[in-house]
Motif scaffolding. Structure first.
Motif, PDB file in Angstrom:
ATOM      1  N   GLU A  36       0.828  -1.209   0.000  1.00 19.67           N
ATOM      2  CA  GLU A  36       0.000   0.000   0.000  1.00 19.67           C
ATOM      3  C   GLU A  36       0.861   1.257   0.000  1.00 19.67           C
ATOM      4  OE1 GLU A  36      -3.332   0.379  -0.281  1.00 19.67           O
ATOM      5  OE2 GLU A  36      -3.313  -1.767  -0.698  1.00 19.67           O
ATOM      6  N   VAL A  60      -7.496   0.537  -7.716  1.00 19.97           N
ATOM      7  CA  VAL A  60      -6.919  -0.809  -7.775  1.00 19.97           C
ATOM      8  C   VAL A  60      -6.278  -1.170  -6.435  1.00 19.97           C
ATOM      9  CG1 VAL A  60      -5.102  -2.188  -8.858  1.00 19.97           C
ATOM     10  CG2 VAL A  60      -6.613  -0.798 -10.254  1.00 19.97           C
ATOM     11  N   ALA A  61      -5.616  -0.220  -5.789  1.00 19.08           N
ATOM     12  CA  ALA A  61      -4.974  -0.480  -4.501  1.00 19.08           C
ATOM     13  C   ALA A  61      -6.002  -0.800  -3.424  1.00 19.08           C
ATOM     14  CB  ALA A  61      -4.133   0.715  -4.085  1.00 19.08           C
ATOM     15  N   SER A  68      -9.040  -2.112  -3.874  1.00 21.95           N
ATOM     16  CA  SER A  68      -9.617  -3.439  -4.123  1.00 21.95           C
ATOM     17  C   SER A  68      -8.608  -4.543  -3.803  1.00 21.95           C
ATOM     18  CB  SER A  68     -10.104  -3.553  -5.560  1.00 21.95           C
ATOM     19  OG  SER A  68      -9.020  -3.430  -6.450  1.00 21.95           O
ATOM     20  N   GLU A  69      -7.354  -4.319  -4.107  1.00 20.20           N
ATOM     21  CA  GLU A  69      -6.309  -5.296  -3.781  1.00 20.20           C
ATOM     22  C   GLU A  69      -6.183  -5.465  -2.281  1.00 20.20           C
ATOM     23  OE1 GLU A  69      -2.479  -5.805  -2.033  1.00 20.20           O
ATOM     24  OE2 GLU A  69      -3.133  -3.793  -2.597  1.00 20.20           O
ATOM     25  N   SER A  70      -6.281  -4.379  -1.555  1.00 20.47           N
ATOM     26  CA  SER A  70      -6.182  -4.445  -0.098  1.00 20.47           C
ATOM     27  C   SER A  70      -7.362  -5.192   0.495  1.00 20.47           C
ATOM     28  CB  SER A  70      -6.115  -3.028   0.465  1.00 20.47           C
ATOM     29  OG  SER A  70      -6.107  -3.063   1.865  1.00 20.47           O
ATOM     30  N   GLY A 115      -6.907  -8.897  -0.327  1.00 20.11           N
ATOM     31  CA  GLY A 115      -5.795  -9.438   0.460  1.00 20.11           C
ATOM     32  C   GLY A 115      -6.163  -9.645   1.920  1.00 20.11           C
TER      33      GLY A 115
END
Length: 102
Positions: free
Chosen positions: A38, A70-71, A73-75, A78
């Motif tokens: 992040e 995108v960050a 949603s990735e977080s 994850g």
């Protein structure tokens, strides 16, 4: 003005390198790896926003919004995987993650 731009660039580059080191040197805790990822995204996004303001162009700010989306949603994905893994294994150690390969 150029010295200010160079100092901001070095700050963003330093944050980027610290986050890369945090991802690759930490092999035990997945939370630290996610936080480093992040921070990597935020350093890149901050650079895009600053450059777009400096160059008086809006493309960098639009790209920064896309990167932050995108960050986020990735977080979320994850952390969801991390919660499921913790419920199954009762640990968040990265060393046993290869057991999840299917």
């Amino acid at each position: 003005m150029l010295n200010f731009y160079i100092s901001i660039l070095t700050t963003f580059f330093t944050l980027f390198l610290i986050s890369l080191l945090g991802m690759f040197l930490n092999k035990k805790n997945i939370l630290v790896m996610l936080m480093s990822l992040e921070m990597l995204f935020l350093a890149a996004t901050s650079f895009f926003v600053f450059s777009s303001v400096y160059l008086d162009d809006i493309v960098g700010q639009i790209f920064a919004i896309l990167v932050l989306t995108v960050a986020a949603s990735e977080s979320a994905i994850g952390l969801a995987i991390l919660v499921i893994y913790y419920r199954i294994r009762s640990t968040i150690s990265v060393e046993l993650m290869d057991l999840m390969k299917g």
